[in-house]
Design an enzyme around this catalytic site. Sequence first.
Site, PDB file in Angstrom:
ATOM      1  CE1 TYR A 245      -3.615   2.692   1.075  1.00 17.38           C
ATOM      2  CE2 TYR A 245      -1.706   3.643   2.188  1.00 17.38           C
ATOM      3  CZ  TYR A 245      -2.990   3.769   1.696  1.00 17.38           C
ATOM      4  OH  TYR A 245      -3.646   4.959   1.817  1.00 17.38           O
TER       5      TYR A 245
ATOM      6  CD  GLU B   5      -5.765   4.780  -0.857  1.00 17.17           C
ATOM      7  OE1 GLU B   5      -5.771   5.029   0.354  1.00 17.17           O
ATOM      8  OE2 GLU B   5      -6.795   4.421  -1.475  1.00 17.17           O
TER       9      GLU B   5
END
Lengths: 380, 294
Positions: A101, A189
């Site tokens: 992530y 993101e």
Amino acid sequence: MDLFEYQGKQYFARFGIAVSPGDVADTVDEALAVAERVGYPVVVKAQVKVGGRGKAGGVKLAASADEVREHAGNILGLDIKGHVVKRLWVERASDIAKEYYASFTLDRPNKVHLGMLSAQGGVEIEQVAEENPDAIAFLSIDPVVGLDLATARRWVAEANLDEVARDQAAELLVKLYTCYVEGDCDLAEVNPLILTPEGTVHALDAKVTLDDNAGYRHPEWDEYRATETEDPREKLAKEKGLNYIGLDGTVGIIANGAGLAMSTLDVVNQVGGSAANFLDIGGGANADVMAAALEVINSDPKVKSIFVNIFGGITRVDEVARGVLDALARVDIASPIVLRLDGTNAVEGRAILADHLNENLITEPTMLDAARRAVGLANA
Amino acid sequence: MSIFVDENTKVIVQGLTGGQGRFHGLRNRDYGTQIVGGVTPGKGGTDVDGVPVFNSVKEAVDATGATASFVVVPPKFAAAAIMEAAEGGITFIVCITEGIPAHDEALTYNRLVEEFPGVRLLGPNCPGIISPGKCNIGITSGDIALPGGPVGIVSRSGTLTYQALHELSQQGIGQTTCVGIGGDPVPGTNFIDCLEAFQADPDTKAVMMIGEIGGSEEERAAEWIKANMTKPVVAYIAGVTAPAGRKMGHAGAIISGSKGTAQAKMEALAAAGVHVCQNPTEAGEKMVDIVRAL
């Protein structure tokens, strides 16, 4: 402005961030053409701005032309939490060895940029933060200094990314930061950022929120704006240059100033009503603006009464009053209007309205009184 | 006394020759503020209703001795104008410009902190500051403020600031200074900066604080109040009914997930001993009770 996944990936690609080869498709035939071009197996992904599309059947693996036809046919038109799928992203399926992530956003309390990196990707980062906060490596970045490769290298080690992924990940993170800053993102993101069994690192998803204030220096954003799905009331308001957000209640709200508009919603709620919208007419409340505001609210069939809450500062209340009368002459308003007028030239403003007051045009001395009256009318 | 600005503050207006700059700058002067000059590149040597215009902040400061600047320029020029003010020797900068990109704000804020630690920025996207009867920099209508104290006001919202001034002035309760810190994600001056200054100001006896959804500045202020503030504080937070994920007018007024809700802010403030009120009228009434009991 939130981008669709495909737009986010196209935006990433502008900054040299590796993504899977793929393209958009609005029909089954287009989906098939993309699949033939990028090579099987492919993933067919619904393009909606809402989470949980995988669980809703909006993401499918297809190993053949028949499967692409089947899945694309099923997903197009699918309703995912109220969002109907009109567009697909079809990309070459990736073998996944590891999911990470990575994101950049503004750390508001500390007024610097915040990077978040985790070796535990593929799940909601909020969940990781709750269950295993040590698995996230946070990096504070001074906007004056930026992010260099050396820092990124230390960061990927700190986050415990696999050795083989570290060099590529560090380079990708520097590019992602550049995209975040130069691309004027509120959020950039990647979840998941993947490592393939062959040892390459690339972005498998893209979540990008752009800062609308920076639109003037990004002509390339026009195409993103064109695909924004909007409440028709909000679209009309935007065309009129009003700051409007549609809600579900029955009291239409017009106020000058964002804080006062928010406060008006609260007060309406406190006295037992519910607001149909948030609408800030800003500082220059002339007749045109007021007419436009009343017109937008009038277009909402749920509205049963309208509460106009004005505190004149720079805005002069006498001008607002003239604006209301002007608007009433131009637009046929279906609901009664309750006005609370205070501040600069309030006495003159109330005097202008005095001769026009009737059961559908009412003034009240305070915000609370006006809220009670408007809610009473809406609930009657 | 007052905080940040008073009757001796000399102010220049960056953008005085523009429509907004002229309107607000001259209003501020008419209020009694020492507006000593304007700055517009290329228009040095001219004047706006008798106020001399200079080509740069540096020239204006050298000629007038100004220490404060009112920045009223379009968003794309605002960051550069703020930096020019600091470089030119200004120590208090008020920027009312709305719509500055967040990355420009973050960069400008950090450059100021690092390169000009003595400079305070108020805003951007704020109504400005008024020390009633002494100095008004920004867009607040001076006639709704009442000189003489004893209340200090700090607010994230423009119109709600006017509302607060009005509620108090109508009851005959004056203000020492009213600071609008603005609704953007990276404000130059925050609640704590103002609370600290009000706590130190002997003439300020109580403080009214107006917050709104988004960010965590109110929660941080609550912590600071609990540890440091001895003067009574009344607070109102707008946006109890605001939906998550939507920017409520201000770029900073957004509830992200479960963060930034009005409820959380009200609870934090109440736990710090602040009088939390449900609407602006109630906050005004509460403050009236407090001041009358002083």
